[in-house]
Design an enzyme around this catalytic site. Structure first.
Site, PDB file in Angstrom:
ATOM      1  CG  ASP A   1      -1.700   1.217   1.419  1.00 14.22           C
ATOM      2  OD1 ASP A   1      -2.402   1.607   0.472  1.00 14.22           O
ATOM      3  OD2 ASP A   1      -1.635   1.809   2.509  1.00 14.22           O
TER       4      ASP A   1
ATOM      5  CG  ASP B   1      -1.845   7.705   0.558  1.00  9.90           C
ATOM      6  OD1 ASP B   1      -1.007   8.606   0.564  1.00  9.90           O
ATOM      7  OD2 ASP B   1      -2.619   7.504  -0.393  1.00  9.90           O
TER       8      ASP B   1
END
Length: 222
Positions: free
Chosen positions: A18, A20
């Site tokens: 991922d 953020d």
């Protein structure tokens, strides 16, 4: 495997990352933009912030404004993405992210983010991080996290079975997506700890990756 902060060794053939909250700390801009959005719509900003992390914007809006037509959510999301892409104030790398990505340079890994191409490119650059060669962004999928589509697509592009992948995530939606994909999940940061990842680390300074001669990756987390 139960969530733990103790030293752990995992093995995998690929890592799915991922962005953020996992590689990039963008919390400051996310807070600014979504709190403004909450005010415009008369919603409790603290409750809004419990929903938005990890999801595409239109998916968060569908939860927060369930009676609003999806066409409006999509148009609103496009405006929000433009705002976010123009605002890099406070966007920095998660501690350990530069060295972590450098260690993965020649190893199977992919970025799997709910951001679109312009936003992910801008945030990674603002944080001083290089983009992985394989990237699954908002444009690549038909369903937002917590749907597993993005992680399954990342595994397929790398040619690795889902069970042989490890996901790195910070949000409840992302952790749920990784688990729904049949993958093990390393949670990064305090936000991840409450969502039941397999292992939790404070940040990426706590992770070390080694490549074995048989093509497997050994991941040390502490």
């Amino acid at each position: 495997m139960t969530a733990t902060a103790a030293p752990t060794v995992l093995t995998a053939r690929a890592l799915l990352l991922d962005m953020d909250g996992t590689l990039v700390n963008s919390d400051a801009v996310v807070e600014r933009i979504w709190r403004r959005w909450a005010e415009r719509h008369g919603l409790d900003a603290d409750e809004v912030m419990k929903v938005v992390h990890g999801r595409q914007g239109h998916a968060s809006m569908a939860i927060l404004l369930p009676d609003r037509p999806m066409e409006q959510n999509l148009a609103d999301n496009a405006r929000m993405l433009a705002e976010e892409t123009a605002d890099m104030d406070g966007v920095v790398a998660i501690p350990g992210a530069p060295a972590f990505l450098a260690a993965l340079r020649d190893l199977p890994h992919a970025l799997v983010t709910s951001a679109d191409v312009p936003l992910s490119t801008a945030r990674m650059a603002a944080a001083g991080l290089g983009l992985p060669e394989v990237r699954v962004t908002a444009e690549s999928v038909g369903a937002s996290k917590p749907d597993p589509e993005g992680f399954l697509k990342g595994a397929a592009e790398l040619g690795v079975a889902p069970a042989d992948c490890i996901v790195f995530e910070d949000s409840g939606a992302g952790i749920a997506a990784g688990k729904a994909a049949g993958m093990r999940v390393v949670g990064v940061g305090a936000r991840a700890a409450v969502h039941g990842p397999d292992v939790v680390v404070e940040d990426l300074t706590r992770v070390r990756v080694e490549a074995r001669a048989d093509g497997m990756l050994r991941i040390y987390v502490r």
